[in-house]
Design a protein around this motif. Structure first.
Motif, PDB file in Angstrom:
ATOM      1  N   ALA A  64      57.484  71.210  50.374  1.00 39.12           N
ATOM      2  CA  ALA A  64      58.336  70.197  49.741  1.00 39.12           C
ATOM      3  C   ALA A  64      57.779  68.805  50.037  1.00 39.12           C
ATOM      4  O   ALA A  64      57.672  67.958  49.135  1.00 39.12           O
ATOM      5  N   ALA A  65      57.417  68.575  51.284  1.00 35.63           N
ATOM      6  CA  ALA A  65      56.887  67.268  51.664  1.00 35.63           C
ATOM      7  C   ALA A  65      55.586  66.987  50.919  1.00 35.63           C
ATOM      8  O   ALA A  65      55.356  65.879  50.429  1.00 35.63           O
ATOM      9  N   ALA A  66      54.739  68.010  50.814  1.00 35.88           N
ATOM     10  CA  ALA A  66      53.446  67.836  50.152  1.00 35.88           C
ATOM     11  C   ALA A  66      53.639  67.549  48.670  1.00 35.88           C
ATOM     12  O   ALA A  66      52.958  66.699  48.091  1.00 35.88           O
ATOM     13  N   TRP A  67      54.598  68.239  48.069  1.00 35.94           N
ATOM     14  CA  TRP A  67      54.860  68.019  46.639  1.00 35.94           C
ATOM     15  C   TRP A  67      55.320  66.585  46.408  1.00 35.94           C
ATOM     16  O   TRP A  67      54.852  65.894  45.500  1.00 35.94           O
ATOM     17  N   LEU A  68      56.224  66.129  47.268  1.00 32.51           N
ATOM     18  CA  LEU A  68      56.738  64.762  47.124  1.00 32.51           C
ATOM     19  C   LEU A  68      55.626  63.739  47.335  1.00 32.51           C
ATOM     20  O   LEU A  68      55.574  62.725  46.649  1.00 32.51           O
ATOM     21  N   LEU A  69      54.744  64.032  48.275  1.00 33.91           N
ATOM     22  CA  LEU A  69      53.627  63.115  48.523  1.00 33.91           C
ATOM     23  C   LEU A  69      52.733  63.041  47.284  1.00 33.91           C
ATOM     24  O   LEU A  69      52.377  61.952  46.823  1.00 33.91           O
ATOM     25  N   ALA A  70      52.410  64.206  46.732  1.00 33.75           N
ATOM     26  CA  ALA A  70      51.559  64.247  45.536  1.00 33.75           C
ATOM     27  C   ALA A  70      52.257  63.556  44.372  1.00 33.75           C
ATOM     28  O   ALA A  70      51.632  62.824  43.604  1.00 33.75           O
ATOM     29  N   PHE A  71      53.553  63.765  44.262  1.00 36.51           N
ATOM     30  CA  PHE A  71      54.360  63.143  43.217  1.00 36.51           C
ATOM     31  C   PHE A  71      54.261  61.610  43.314  1.00 36.51           C
ATOM     32  O   PHE A  71      53.999  60.920  42.332  1.00 36.51           O
ATOM     33  N   THR A  72      54.445  61.102  44.532  1.00 37.53           N
ATOM     34  CA  THR A  72      54.403  59.645  44.724  1.00 37.53           C
ATOM     35  C   THR A  72      53.024  59.091  44.450  1.00 37.53           C
ATOM     36  O   THR A  72      52.891  58.021  43.858  1.00 37.53           O
ATOM     37  N   LEU A  73      52.012  59.799  44.920  1.00 40.02           N
ATOM     38  CA  LEU A  73      50.650  59.315  44.708  1.00 40.02           C
ATOM     39  C   LEU A  73      50.359  59.203  43.218  1.00 40.02           C
ATOM     40  O   LEU A  73      49.743  58.250  42.756  1.00 40.02           O
ATOM     41  N   SER A  74      50.823  60.192  42.465  1.00 42.54           N
ATOM     42  CA  SER A  74      50.598  60.177  41.021  1.00 42.54           C
ATOM     43  C   SER A  74      51.408  59.071  40.360  1.00 42.54           C
ATOM     44  O   SER A  74      50.925  58.363  39.485  1.00 42.54           O
ATOM     45  N   LEU A  75      52.634  58.920  40.821  1.00 41.40           N
ATOM     46  CA  LEU A  75      53.545  57.964  40.209  1.00 41.40           C
ATOM     47  C   LEU A  75      52.992  56.543  40.296  1.00 41.40           C
ATOM     48  O   LEU A  75      53.161  55.757  39.363  1.00 41.40           O
ATOM     49  N   ASP A  76      52.363  56.197  41.412  1.00 44.25           N
ATOM     50  CA  ASP A  76      51.973  54.800  41.558  1.00 44.25           C
ATOM     51  C   ASP A  76      50.481  54.566  41.326  1.00 44.25           C
ATOM     52  O   ASP A  76      49.963  53.507  41.623  1.00 44.25           O
ATOM     53  N   ASP A  77      49.789  55.578  40.793  1.00 42.88           N
ATOM     54  CA  ASP A  77      48.358  55.381  40.561  1.00 42.88           C
ATOM     55  C   ASP A  77      48.116  54.594  39.279  1.00 42.88           C
ATOM     56  O   ASP A  77      48.687  54.898  38.231  1.00 42.88           O
ATOM     57  N   LEU A  78      47.258  53.605  39.382  1.00 42.61           N
ATOM     58  CA  LEU A  78      46.891  52.842  38.192  1.00 42.61           C
ATOM     59  C   LEU A  78      45.457  53.121  37.784  1.00 42.61           C
ATOM     60  O   LEU A  78      45.158  53.396  36.622  1.00 42.61           O
ATOM     61  N   VAL A  79      44.566  53.078  38.770  1.00 44.92           N
ATOM     62  CA  VAL A  79      43.131  53.092  38.476  1.00 44.92           C
ATOM     63  C   VAL A  79      42.711  54.370  37.769  1.00 44.92           C
ATOM     64  O   VAL A  79      42.119  54.344  36.682  1.00 44.92           O
ATOM     65  N   ILE A  80      43.040  55.512  38.378  1.00 44.36           N
ATOM     66  CA  ILE A  80      42.586  56.787  37.802  1.00 44.36           C
ATOM     67  C   ILE A  80      43.260  57.023  36.454  1.00 44.36           C
ATOM     68  O   ILE A  80      42.628  57.484  35.495  1.00 44.36           O
ATOM     69  N   ALA A  81      44.546  56.676  36.385  1.00 42.24           N
ATOM     70  CA  ALA A  81      45.263  56.859  35.121  1.00 42.24           C
ATOM     71  C   ALA A  81      44.623  56.005  34.029  1.00 42.24           C
ATOM     72  O   ALA A  81      44.452  56.465  32.890  1.00 42.24           O
ATOM     73  N   ALA A  82      44.242  54.779  34.382  1.00 43.50           N
ATOM     74  CA  ALA A  82      43.650  53.893  33.387  1.00 43.50           C
ATOM     75  C   ALA A  82      42.355  54.476  32.829  1.00 43.50           C
ATOM     76  O   ALA A  82      42.073  54.394  31.638  1.00 43.50           O
ATOM     77  N   PHE A  83      41.575  55.119  33.699  1.00 44.81           N
ATOM     78  CA  PHE A  83      40.316  55.712  33.260  1.00 44.81           C
ATOM     79  C   PHE A  83      40.530  56.949  32.403  1.00 44.81           C
ATOM     80  O   PHE A  83      39.756  57.216  31.488  1.00 44.81           O
ATOM     81  N   THR A  84      41.550  57.734  32.743  1.00 49.85           N
ATOM     82  CA  THR A  84      41.633  59.068  32.137  1.00 49.85           C
ATOM     83  C   THR A  84      42.691  59.177  31.052  1.00 49.85           C
ATOM     84  O   THR A  84      42.852  60.248  30.474  1.00 49.85           O
ATOM     85  N   SER A  85      43.445  58.105  30.800  1.00 53.16           N
ATOM     86  CA  SER A  85      44.483  58.243  29.784  1.00 53.16           C
ATOM     87  C   SER A  85      43.904  57.910  28.406  1.00 53.16           C
ATOM     88  O   SER A  85      42.788  57.387  28.294  1.00 53.16           O
ATOM     89  N   GLY A  86      44.664  58.219  27.416  1.00 46.07           N
ATOM     90  CA  GLY A  86      44.244  57.908  26.057  1.00 46.07           C
ATOM     91  C   GLY A  86      45.400  57.268  25.321  1.00 46.07           C
ATOM     92  O   GLY A  86      46.441  56.966  25.927  1.00 46.07           O
ATOM     93  N   PRO A  87      45.227  57.112  24.043  1.00 45.07           N
ATOM     94  CA  PRO A  87      46.294  56.491  23.267  1.00 45.07           C
ATOM     95  C   PRO A  87      47.584  57.289  23.371  1.00 45.07           C
ATOM     96  O   PRO A  87      47.565  58.514  23.349  1.00 45.07           O
ATOM     97  N   GLY A  88      48.686  56.599  23.517  1.00 42.43           N
ATOM     98  CA  GLY A  88      49.977  57.280  23.546  1.00 42.43           C
ATOM     99  C   GLY A  88      50.376  57.761  24.924  1.00 42.43           C
ATOM    100  O   GLY A  88      51.482  58.260  25.096  1.00 42.43           O
ATOM    101  N   ALA A  89      49.478  57.660  25.886  1.00 43.78           N
ATOM    102  CA  ALA A  89      49.848  58.099  27.233  1.00 43.78           C
ATOM    103  C   ALA A  89      49.701  56.927  28.188  1.00 43.78           C
ATOM    104  O   ALA A  89      48.718  56.811  28.901  1.00 43.78           O
ATOM    105  N   THR A  90      50.681  56.054  28.143  1.00 46.54           N
ATOM    106  CA  THR A  90      50.657  54.902  29.036  1.00 46.54           C
ATOM    107  C   THR A  90      51.632  55.156  30.175  1.00 46.54           C
ATOM    108  O   THR A  90      52.807  55.424  29.942  1.00 46.54           O
ATOM    109  N   THR A  91      51.114  55.103  31.383  1.00 47.87           N
ATOM    110  CA  THR A  91      52.003  55.335  32.523  1.00 47.87           C
ATOM    111  C   THR A  91      52.668  54.022  32.904  1.00 47.87           C
ATOM    112  O   THR A  91      52.250  52.942  32.478  1.00 47.87           O
ATOM    113  N   LEU A  92      53.652  54.127  33.753  1.00 50.90           N
ATOM    114  CA  LEU A  92      54.412  52.968  34.169  1.00 50.90           C
ATOM    115  C   LEU A  92      53.531  51.910  34.851  1.00 50.90           C
ATOM    116  O   LEU A  92      53.595  50.728  34.495  1.00 50.90           O
ATOM    117  N   PRO A  93      52.706  52.300  35.818  1.00 53.53           N
ATOM    118  CA  PRO A  93      51.852  51.280  36.441  1.00 53.53           C
ATOM    119  C   PRO A  93      50.935  50.610  35.423  1.00 53.53           C
ATOM    120  O   PRO A  93      50.682  49.412  35.504  1.00 53.53           O
TER     121      PRO A  93
END
Lengths: 266, 360
Positions: free
Chosen positions: A189-218
C-alpha cells in the motif's frame, strides 16, 4: 531526559525549515488571497478554488493525471514486487548485484535523460504518444521505488515462513499468497501510494512522453504559470500539495499501524 | 525386524565446492527417535531439508516406506518439519497457525476446529487459540510450532534444533515432554542438533555427522563406548586420546607405545592389527582413577585443573612429558573424604579393558 535545544540550535532549525517550506507557505497563503495581485494581500477568500473547479481545462488535466498515476502505480506495484521478491530469493546468486543495479539506476538517473530516452524509444517503435505512453514511462521510473520499499519489508520476514507453509501442504504460489502477501500488504500500500505521488507530480517525463490530448496537471500548471502566475494556479498547487502530503501521511500511518500491531522487532 | 520407515541411500548434495551431504546412508525405524548430531555447518540441516524436499539431492535415494520421496514436491510429502526459527505465521492467530496444514487438506471448518483444539490440548495451550504469536513466550512458541507440525499426523516429523531457542531450564522440561509425546503417539522423530547431551540423553539411535559425512550410526552407548573415529570420541563426551604405535599384540592384549609415557599402554583390542601400526587409544575419564592401588596402566602426573560439576569432578592431570589425561571422580564415598587438591602429585591408573583402540 531530552537534551534541550540551545538558542543557536533553534535558529538553525528555523532557518532550515524556512529554507524548505517558506516558498510553499507563500504559495499556500496566496491561494487564499482575495485580490488578484500576487504581492498584495487583499483579504481571505476561497474564490480561486471556485475558479479552479470551474475551469474545464484544469479539471480535464486533473483527470488525466489521476488516471495516469493510478494505472502507472498499479503496473509499477506488480513489477516492483516481483523484482523485490526475485532479489530476495537470489540472495548470493550470480548476477544479483547487477540485477539490483539495473533495477535501482532509474532512481538516480536524471529525469530529462529518462524522458528523452523514452521519447526516442516510443518514436522508434512508432507508438502514438498519449496517456498510455505516460503510464508506461511512469511505471518504468517508479518500479524501482516500489522494489526498494517492498524489498525492505521482505528482508524483515523469516524466509522459513514460506517453507513452513509449503511443508504444511501449500503449493509455492499458495504459500506466497497466504503467508508472504498478507505480511507485506502494508508495504505494498505504501509503495503504491509512493508511486502514485511520484507520477502525480512529475512534469519532465510526462512532458517528453505525452502527446496531444494528454496533458497532465503539472504540465497544465507549468504552461499556465509561464504566461503569468494567476491566483487560481496557486489554488491548484495548494490542492496538489494537499493530495501528495495526504497520500504520504496515509502511507506512513498504514505502515506504522501495521508495525505496532505485528510487534515487529529486528 | 520391521522394514525401516525412512531410508537414505548414498545421498549427496553439494553447494559450490562444499559437500553438504556426502554419500549419506542411514535408516530410521517407525516409532524411533533418531538424532543427527554434528557441529554447526556439518550439513545436518541440509539433510533435513533434503528429506522435507526444500533441496534436491545430486545423487542418492530417499525412501519413505520404500517409496521414492525425491520425485514428490515438498507440499505433497507426508513428512512435516519443525523449523529452528519455528517460522510461525505472525499474521495469524495460534489456532490458525495450528490449523494451517489441515485447511490446506480441505477439511471442513468444524473438523479443523476440533482437531486444533485437540492439538492445543496436547501441547497444553488450550486457552491460547485466539492469541497472536507475538504474545507468546519462547517456550509457548515452540509448543505451537510442534502442534502445527503434528497437525497433519506426519509419518515422520523432522525437528531442526527443536530446543535451540530455549533457555537451559526450559530445555530439559521440553525435552522430557517431547519424549513423552513421542512415546504416547508412537511418533517417528528425526532430530537435528549440535547439543550432544540432548542427542545422547533421548535418542534411540543417533548419527554423528562431520563435513557432510556420517561418521557413525549407533545407540548412544555404542557411540560413547565404541566411537568409530577420533572425531566421534571427542565430539561425544570427554575423552583422552593417546596417539602411538602398536609395539606388541598377543591374545587380544595390545601394547601401544605413546610419546611422553615411559611404558607402553596396555589395552584390550583387535589382535588383527599389525605391529607398527599407528593407533589412537581412547580413554573415557570415568574409567580412569586417581586412587587405584594396582592396575594394568599407571602414569604419574600433577593435577592442573579441577572442574567441579556437582555429581562429579573432572581432573586434568599433566604428566612430566606434558601429556594431559582427563579423569572423572564421582563425589561421595572415597573422593569426599580425601579430596585431591590442585597441584597434587597423583598416579592415574586404569585397567587394560578401559582403553579403546581407534583406527589412527
Amino acid at each position: 531526559m531530552r537534551p534541550g535545544l540551545s538558542r543557536s540550535n533553534l535558529l538553525a532549525l528555523a532557518c532550515g525549515l524556512a529554507f524548505l517550506y517558506l516558498p510553499l507557505l507563500v504559495l499556500v497563503l496566496h491561494s487564499f488571497n482575495a485580490g488578484r495581485m500576487v504581492a498584495v494581500w487583499g483579504g481571505f477568500s476561497l474564490r480561486w478554488y471556485g475558479e479552479v473547479f470551474a475551469n474545464p481545462a484544469l479539471l480535464a488535466a486533473a483527470q488525466v493525471s489521476v488516471t495516469v498515476a493510478m494505472l502507472s502505480a498499479s503496473v509499477a506495484l506488480v513489477l516492483g514486487t516481483l523484482a523485490a521478491t526475485a532479489l530476495q530469493r537470489l540472495a548470493g546468486a550470480f548476477g544479483r548485484t547487477l540485477f539490483a543495479g539495473l533495477l535501482f539506476t532509474p532512481l538516480v538517473l536524471p529525469e530529462v535523460i529518462i524522458g528523452l530516452a523514452l521519447l526516442l524509444l516510443f518514436v522508434a517503435l512508432g507508438i502514438d504518444r498519449g496517456a498510455t505512453t505516460i503510464v508506461i514511462a511512469h511505471a518504468t521510473v517508479t518500479t524501482g521505488y516500489v522494489a526498494v520499499v517492498v524489498q525492505s519489508r521482505l528482508l524483515a520476514l523469516d524466509p522459513a515462513q514460506e517453507e513452513a507453509a509449503i511443508d504444511l501442504g501449500a503449493p509455492p504460489l499458495g504459500a506466497f499468497l497466504l503467508v508472504t502477501l498478507p505480511q507485506i500488504a502494508p508495504a505494498l500500500a505504501a509503495a503504491w501510494l509512493l508511486a502514485f505521488t511520484l507520477s502525480l507530480d512529475d512534469l519532465v517525463i510526462a512532458a517528453f512522453t505525452s502527446g496531444p490530448g494528454a496533458t497532465t496537471l503539472p504540465m497544465r500548471l507549468y504552461g499556465q504559470a509561464r504566461l503569468g502566475v494567476t491566483p487560481d494556479v496557486n489554488a491548484l498547487s495548494t490542492l496538489m500539495i494537499a493530495a501528495v502530503v495526504g497520500a504520504l501521511v496515509v502511507a506512513s500511518a498504514v505502515e506504522k499501524r501495521w508495525r505496532s500491531r505485528a510487534g515487529l522487532r529486528r | 525386524m520391521a522394514p525401516p520407515l525412512l531410508r537414505l541411500d548414498g545421498v549427496s548434495r553439494r553447494f559450490g565446492n562444499t559437500r553438504a551431504a556426502d554419500r549419506v546412508s542411514f535408516t530410521v525405524a517407525a516409532g524411533e527417535m533418531f538424532s543427527i548430531l554434528g557441529p554447526s555447518g556439518c550439513g545436518k540441516s541440509t539433510l533435513l531439508r533434503l528429506i522435507a524436499g526444500f533441496e534436491t539431492p545430486d545423487a542418492g535415494a530417499i525412501l519413505l516406506n520404500g517409496e521414492d520421496l525425491v520425485a514428490v514436491p515438498p507440499h505433497r510429502r507426508p513428512v512435516n518439519m519443525m523449523f529452528q526459527s519455528y517460522a510461525l505465521f505472525p499474521h495469524l492467530s495460534v489456532a490458525d497457525n495450528v490449523g494451517f496444514g489441515l485447511r490446506r487438506q480441505g477439511r471442513p471448518a468444524a473438523e479443523v476446529a476440533r482437531r486444533v483444539g485437540e492439538l492445543l490440548a496436547l501441547v497444553r495451550l488450550e486457552e491460547f487459540g485466539p492469541r497472536r504469536v507475538q504474545q507468546l513466550s519462547g517456550g509457548e512458541r515452540q509448543r505451537v510450532a510442534l502442534a502445527r507440525a503434528l497437525a497433519r499426523a506426519p509419518k515422520l516429523l523432522l525437528l531442526d534444533e527443536p530446543l535451540g531457542a530455549l533457555d537451559r531450564q526450559l530445555r530439559a522440561a521440553t525435552q522430557l515432554e517431547l519424549t513423552a509425546l513421542q512415546r504416547s503417539l508412537g511418533l517417528t522423530l528425526l532430530v537435528v542438533t549440535h547439543d550432544q547431551e540432548e542427542a545422547m540423553a533421548h535418542s534411540a539411535r543417533l548419527a554423528i555427522m562431520r563435513q557432510g559425512r556420517i561418521e557413525q550410526v549407533g545407540t548412544p552407548a555404542e557411540v560413547y563406548r565404541r566411537p568409530a573415529s577420533r572425531f566421534v570420541a571427542e565430539f561425544v563426551g570427554e575423552a583422552t586420546l593417546l596417539t602411538g604405535r602398536l609395539v606388541a599384540a598377543a591374545g587380544g592384549q595390545l601394547a601401544v607405545a605413546v610419546d611422553g609415557l615411559p611404558r607402553p599402554v596396555q589395552v584390550v583390542g583387535d589382535a588383527a592389527l599389525a605391529v607398527g601400526t599407528a593407533v589412537t587409544v581412547m580413554l573415557r575419564p570415568e574409567a580412569l582413577s586417581l586412587r587405584a592401588a594396582s592396575a594394568d596402566n599407571a602414569v604419574a602426573g600433577s593435577v592442573v585443573d579441577i572442574a567441579y560439576t556437582g555429581s562429579h569432578s573432572l581432573y586434568r592431570v599433566r604428566t612430566a612429558a606434558g601429556l594431559v589425561l582427563k579423569v572423572a571422580e564421582t563425589h561421595g564415598g572415597e573422593a569426599a573424604e580425601t579430596p585431591v587438591a590442585l597441584g597434587a602429585a597423583v598416579t592415574v591408573a586404569w585397567p587394560a579393558a578401559a582403553g579403546v583402540v581407534l583406527g589412527a
